[in-house]
Scaffold this motif. Sequence first.
Motif, PDB file in Angstrom:
ATOM      1  N   ASP A   1      -4.961 -45.169 -15.906  1.00 47.01           N
ATOM      2  CA  ASP A   1      -5.353 -44.315 -14.679  1.00 47.01           C
ATOM      3  C   ASP A   1      -6.211 -45.217 -13.371  1.00 47.01           C
ATOM      4  O   ASP A   1      -6.931 -44.294 -12.936  1.00 47.01           O
ATOM      5  CB  ASP A   1      -6.680 -43.316 -15.165  1.00 47.01           C
ATOM      6  CG  ASP A   1      -6.390 -42.213 -14.512  1.00 47.01           C
ATOM      7  OD1 ASP A   1      -5.232 -41.628 -13.781  1.00 47.01           O
ATOM      8  OD2 ASP A   1      -7.508 -41.653 -14.555  1.00 47.01           O
ATOM      9  N   LEU A   2      -5.469 -46.517 -13.234  1.00 43.66           N
ATOM     10  CA  LEU A   2      -5.723 -46.832 -11.623  1.00 43.66           C
ATOM     11  C   LEU A   2      -5.917 -45.922 -10.845  1.00 43.66           C
ATOM     12  O   LEU A   2      -6.518 -46.125  -8.838  1.00 43.66           O
ATOM     13  CB  LEU A   2      -5.523 -48.197 -12.203  1.00 43.66           C
ATOM     14  CG  LEU A   2      -6.323 -49.306 -12.945  1.00 43.66           C
ATOM     15  CD1 LEU A   2      -5.673 -50.863 -13.223  1.00 43.66           C
ATOM     16  CD2 LEU A   2      -7.951 -49.553 -12.438  1.00 43.66           C
ATOM     17  N   ILE A   3      -4.994 -45.271 -10.615  1.00 40.92           N
ATOM     18  CA  ILE A   3      -4.357 -44.828  -9.612  1.00 40.92           C
ATOM     19  C   ILE A   3      -6.088 -43.766  -9.228  1.00 40.92           C
ATOM     20  O   ILE A   3      -6.222 -43.209  -7.425  1.00 40.92           O
ATOM     21  CB  ILE A   3      -3.411 -43.674  -9.163  1.00 40.92           C
ATOM     22  CG1 ILE A   3      -2.650 -43.855  -7.976  1.00 40.92           C
ATOM     23  CG2 ILE A   3      -3.638 -42.320 -10.533  1.00 40.92           C
ATOM     24  CD1 ILE A   3      -2.618 -44.623  -7.339  1.00 40.92           C
TER      25      ILE A   3
ATOM     26  N   LEU B   1      -0.811 -42.356   0.489  1.00 41.71           N
ATOM     27  CA  LEU B   1      -2.309 -41.796  -0.340  1.00 41.71           C
ATOM     28  C   LEU B   1      -3.090 -40.496   0.591  1.00 41.71           C
ATOM     29  O   LEU B   1      -3.612 -40.190   0.613  1.00 41.71           O
ATOM     30  CB  LEU B   1      -3.362 -42.541   0.448  1.00 41.71           C
ATOM     31  CG  LEU B   1      -3.160 -44.004  -0.097  1.00 41.71           C
ATOM     32  CD1 LEU B   1      -4.153 -45.310  -0.026  1.00 41.71           C
ATOM     33  CD2 LEU B   1      -3.380 -44.162  -1.506  1.00 41.71           C
ATOM     34  N   PRO B   2      -1.913 -39.102  -0.490  1.00 37.85           N
ATOM     35  CA  PRO B   2      -2.444 -37.752   0.375  1.00 37.85           C
ATOM     36  C   PRO B   2      -4.276 -37.596  -0.431  1.00 37.85           C
ATOM     37  O   PRO B   2      -4.457 -38.177  -1.003  1.00 37.85           O
ATOM     38  CB  PRO B   2      -1.850 -36.693  -0.568  1.00 37.85           C
ATOM     39  CG  PRO B   2      -1.044 -37.292  -1.761  1.00 37.85           C
ATOM     40  CD  PRO B   2      -1.469 -39.069  -1.433  1.00 37.85           C
TER      41      PRO B   2
ATOM     42  N   VAL C   1     -10.205 -50.386  -5.776  1.00 36.77           N
ATOM     43  CA  VAL C   1      -8.841 -50.361  -4.455  1.00 36.77           C
ATOM     44  C   VAL C   1      -8.917 -49.421  -4.011  1.00 36.77           C
ATOM     45  O   VAL C   1      -8.519 -48.834  -2.232  1.00 36.77           O
ATOM     46  CB  VAL C   1      -8.322 -51.496  -4.373  1.00 36.77           C
ATOM     47  CG1 VAL C   1      -7.090 -51.363  -3.474  1.00 36.77           C
ATOM     48  CG2 VAL C   1      -8.438 -52.924  -5.071  1.00 36.77           C
ATOM     49  N   ILE C   2      -8.452 -48.516  -4.463  1.00 38.81           N
ATOM     50  CA  ILE C   2      -7.919 -46.969  -3.766  1.00 38.81           C
ATOM     51  C   ILE C   2      -8.859 -46.226  -3.466  1.00 38.81           C
ATOM     52  O   ILE C   2      -8.427 -45.985  -2.679  1.00 38.81           O
ATOM     53  CB  ILE C   2      -7.226 -46.675  -4.902  1.00 38.81           C
ATOM     54  CG1 ILE C   2      -5.758 -46.875  -5.524  1.00 38.81           C
ATOM     55  CG2 ILE C   2      -6.911 -45.026  -4.834  1.00 38.81           C
ATOM     56  CD1 ILE C   2      -4.811 -47.247  -4.802  1.00 38.81           C
ATOM     57  N   SER C   3     -10.395 -46.171  -4.293  1.00 40.36           N
ATOM     58  CA  SER C   3     -11.409 -45.714  -3.368  1.00 40.36           C
ATOM     59  C   SER C   3     -11.484 -46.219  -2.194  1.00 40.36           C
ATOM     60  O   SER C   3     -12.215 -45.137  -1.282  1.00 40.36           O
ATOM     61  CB  SER C   3     -12.738 -46.040  -3.847  1.00 40.36           C
ATOM     62  OG  SER C   3     -13.523 -45.007  -3.966  1.00 40.36           O
TER      63      SER C   3
ATOM     64  N   ASP D   1     -12.830 -57.850  -9.959  1.00 45.99           N
ATOM     65  CA  ASP D   1     -13.298 -57.092  -9.394  1.00 45.99           C
ATOM     66  C   ASP D   1     -13.119 -54.898  -9.662  1.00 45.99           C
ATOM     67  O   ASP D   1     -13.940 -54.150  -9.840  1.00 45.99           O
ATOM     68  CB  ASP D   1     -13.554 -57.034  -7.889  1.00 45.99           C
ATOM     69  CG  ASP D   1     -14.437 -58.411  -7.457  1.00 45.99           C
ATOM     70  OD1 ASP D   1     -14.731 -58.751  -8.863  1.00 45.99           O
ATOM     71  OD2 ASP D   1     -13.570 -59.073  -6.937  1.00 45.99           O
ATOM     72  N   VAL D   2     -11.032 -55.132 -10.260  1.00 44.68           N
ATOM     73  CA  VAL D   2     -10.660 -54.558 -10.193  1.00 44.68           C
ATOM     74  C   VAL D   2     -10.912 -54.401 -11.978  1.00 44.68           C
ATOM     75  O   VAL D   2     -11.273 -52.640 -11.968  1.00 44.68           O
ATOM     76  CB  VAL D   2      -9.243 -54.280 -10.358  1.00 44.68           C
ATOM     77  CG1 VAL D   2      -8.605 -52.873 -10.522  1.00 44.68           C
ATOM     78  CG2 VAL D   2      -9.103 -54.385  -8.574  1.00 44.68           C
TER      79      VAL D   2
END
Length: 239
Positions: free
Chosen positions: A73-75, A44-45, A80-82, A97-98
């Motif tokens: 485009d979930l990345i 996760l850069p 969760v990623i956020s 929730d996602v």
Amino acid sequence: MSSEIFNYDIHADIGELNTSFDVFKFLRKTTERYGLRYFSVLALPGDMMGSFNNHSIINNWPPEMIKAYDRLDLINISPVISALKSKTTPVVWHIDDVLTAKISETLASVRDPFYEKGFVRGVNFPVHDSRSLRGSVGFAGDREPLEHTELLELSMLSIHIFDRLSNITFHSEREAPPLSDRELECLRWTAAGKTSSEISTILSLSEHTVNHYLISATKKLDAVNRTQAVAKSIRKGWI
């Protein structure tokens, strides 16, 4: 459902893993032990751009799930990623929730395939290595929510797993493989038991192109077939 992972030396056990494929097998067994289905290790850069495959270090997600994840485009928009980019504590989530209408109606309309695959709830642990690379080790499935003790166990395991993968990568870089990134990717997925057809779906390539990369890698490594090419690459720590 605790696996009593604290009853043995995690560091010593994971320290015996010499290749990313060893880590893959270890994570697969761990995931099954906890009654879960899926695992992923992501880098996760700071500049989170691109696809799931751009950030995936290792995972066992089905090809169709990866394609759906990237199509949505979930990345770049997943809560969760956020959360992983800003938190240092585990991110526990439920697919409702996602893939929620709060983000977009499109996301809410595609929940069923994730439920069908048993990708219902999970947890992602923020981790980092000695070179300050941020990452995530995640687990998912359709069992009941993980208990507190299980979260503690998986959190400790995730820290050691990410550190081990970082060390494997660092040592692999010392002896650069004579293979292209695509050839290594194809060998890595072959080692994980994927067919050329499945690899083509994962990497968004034609099956013909995948076979070309595997044949090329086999020749470069002076191997008799792709199985031997995989074995040689694992011994060298390239995959």
